[in-house]
Design a protein around this motif. Sequence first.
Motif, PDB file in Angstrom:
ATOM      1  N   UNK A  20       0.811  -1.215   0.000  1.00  0.00           N
ATOM      2  CA  UNK A  20       0.000   0.000   0.000  1.00  0.00           C
ATOM      3  C   UNK A  20       0.847   1.268   0.000  1.00  0.00           C
ATOM      4  N   UNK A  21       1.871   1.313   0.822  1.00  0.00           N
ATOM      5  CA  UNK A  21       2.740   2.493   0.849  1.00  0.00           C
ATOM      6  C   UNK A  21       3.418   2.691  -0.502  1.00  0.00           C
ATOM      7  N   UNK A  22       3.828   1.594  -1.137  1.00  0.00           N
ATOM      8  CA  UNK A  22       4.495   1.684  -2.429  1.00  0.00           C
ATOM      9  C   UNK A  22       3.538   2.123  -3.525  1.00  0.00           C
ATOM     10  N   UNK A  23       2.302   1.656  -3.458  1.00  0.00           N
ATOM     11  CA  UNK A  23       1.303   1.995  -4.482  1.00  0.00           C
ATOM     12  C   UNK A  23       0.756   3.406  -4.301  1.00  0.00           C
ATOM     13  N   UNK A  24       0.432   3.769  -3.063  1.00  0.00           N
ATOM     14  CA  UNK A  24      -0.304   5.009  -2.791  1.00  0.00           C
ATOM     15  C   UNK A  24       0.543   6.123  -2.183  1.00  0.00           C
ATOM     16  N   UNK A  25       1.691   5.762  -1.611  1.00  0.00           N
ATOM     17  CA  UNK A  25       2.499   6.729  -0.882  1.00  0.00           C
ATOM     18  C   UNK A  25       2.230   6.645   0.613  1.00  0.00           C
ATOM     19  N   UNK A  26       3.164   7.144   1.397  1.00  0.00           N
ATOM     20  CA  UNK A  26       3.064   7.044   2.849  1.00  0.00           C
ATOM     21  C   UNK A  26       1.924   7.890   3.402  1.00  0.00           C
ATOM     22  N   UNK A  27       1.838   9.129   2.956  1.00  0.00           N
ATOM     23  CA  UNK A  27       0.878  10.054   3.559  1.00  0.00           C
ATOM     24  C   UNK A  27      -0.556   9.759   3.141  1.00  0.00           C
ATOM     25  N   UNK A  28      -0.749   9.227   1.950  1.00  0.00           N
ATOM     26  CA  UNK A  28      -2.104   8.923   1.464  1.00  0.00           C
ATOM     27  C   UNK A  28      -2.655   7.659   2.121  1.00  0.00           C
ATOM     28  N   UNK A  29      -1.781   6.690   2.364  1.00  0.00           N
ATOM     29  CA  UNK A  29      -2.215   5.422   2.971  1.00  0.00           C
ATOM     30  C   UNK A  29      -2.556   5.632   4.436  1.00  0.00           C
ATOM     31  N   UNK A  30      -3.709   5.124   4.840  1.00  0.00           N
ATOM     32  CA  UNK A  30      -4.151   5.273   6.229  1.00  0.00           C
ATOM     33  C   UNK A  30      -4.112   3.920   6.947  1.00  0.00           C
ATOM     34  N   UNK A  31      -4.153   3.977   8.258  1.00  0.00           N
ATOM     35  CA  UNK A  31      -4.226   2.742   9.034  1.00  0.00           C
ATOM     36  C   UNK A  31      -5.508   1.969   8.701  1.00  0.00           C
ATOM     37  N   UNK A  32      -6.656   2.633   8.549  1.00  0.00           N
ATOM     38  CA  UNK A  32      -7.839   1.878   8.110  1.00  0.00           C
ATOM     39  C   UNK A  32      -7.644   1.170   6.761  1.00  0.00           C
ATOM     40  N   UNK A  33      -6.891   1.787   5.843  1.00  0.00           N
ATOM     41  CA  UNK A  33      -6.594   1.126   4.559  1.00  0.00           C
ATOM     42  C   UNK A  33      -5.838  -0.185   4.792  1.00  0.00           C
ATOM     43  N   UNK A  34      -4.830  -0.125   5.653  1.00  0.00           N
ATOM     44  CA  UNK A  34      -4.000  -1.305   5.914  1.00  0.00           C
ATOM     45  C   UNK A  34      -4.829  -2.371   6.629  1.00  0.00           C
ATOM     46  N   UNK A  35      -5.575  -1.948   7.644  1.00  0.00           N
ATOM     47  CA  UNK A  35      -6.414  -2.893   8.394  1.00  0.00           C
ATOM     48  C   UNK A  35      -7.407  -3.582   7.464  1.00  0.00           C
ATOM     49  N   UNK A  36      -8.016  -2.815   6.582  1.00  0.00           N
ATOM     50  CA  UNK A  36      -8.985  -3.382   5.640  1.00  0.00           C
ATOM     51  C   UNK A  36      -8.309  -4.403   4.725  1.00  0.00           C
ATOM     52  N   UNK A  37      -7.109  -4.077   4.238  1.00  0.00           N
ATOM     53  CA  UNK A  37      -6.381  -4.968   3.321  1.00  0.00           C
ATOM     54  C   UNK A  37      -6.108  -6.329   3.965  1.00  0.00           C
ATOM     55  N   UNK A  38      -5.855  -6.330   5.269  1.00  0.00           N
ATOM     56  CA  UNK A  38      -5.539  -7.603   5.951  1.00  0.00           C
ATOM     57  C   UNK A  38      -6.749  -8.206   6.661  1.00  0.00           C
ATOM     58  N   UNK A  39      -7.899  -7.545   6.556  1.00  0.00           N
ATOM     59  CA  UNK A  39      -9.123  -8.099   7.132  1.00  0.00           C
ATOM     60  C   UNK A  39      -9.180  -8.055   8.646  1.00  0.00           C
ATOM     61  N   UNK A  40      -8.758  -6.940   9.216  1.00  0.00           N
ATOM     62  CA  UNK A  40      -8.848  -6.793  10.676  1.00  0.00           C
ATOM     63  C   UNK A  40      -9.411  -5.417  11.014  1.00  0.00           C
TER      64      UNK A  40
END
Length: 197
Positions: A20-40
């Motif tokens: 996600x950080x590589x695709x979207x960048x650090x500042x655009x990617x949120x913790x909810x984005x990461x949590x959603x990607x891993x299903x938590x």
Amino acid sequence: MARQSKAERKETIITAALKLFSEQGFYVTTIPDIAKRVGMSVGNFYNYFTSKEVLAKELILYISEYLGARIREINEREGSARDKIAAIVSMYFDMATERPEMIEYFLRIYLSNREVFGEECRGMVCVSPFITEMMLFFESGVENGELRDQDFFSAFGLFMGYLGGMVFLFGEKILPEPLQHYEAAIAENIYNALRSR
């Protein structure tokens, strides 16, 4: 499906965050984005990482340890510095092809957003496993008379600048051939630039 251990779950988060950080960048990617990607849930995410900045530091350490372990395997093999340069180039290009998010994170997040990493990553602290193995590689090559004795950072900059430049061209889809097509020529050029005369 078997339940993941905490270590496996952490690895899943790291892998997803790198992408996600590589695709979207650090500042655009949120913790909810990461949590959603891993299903938590976001709340559960915080059981693993207390902030995005803590995760960012963990990711650069993860990449450095990954690279350090691969280079350690090469350093421990029998063979000339020339052979080891070829093996490092091959390993790095394979990583850029198979896990491009690791290289992207290093180049586009770590090097471009140093303020995120703060004092804990000043100097080489967060990349020391990788740097240490490269130092050992150069020391061994100098000791056996194959590589020229020179300032580590000059040699390291040449080596990694060459690899980073090729991976950048690959990532931008500029190279006319697959990255592996260039391995032998790149390894030979690096060796010729570093070898003792």
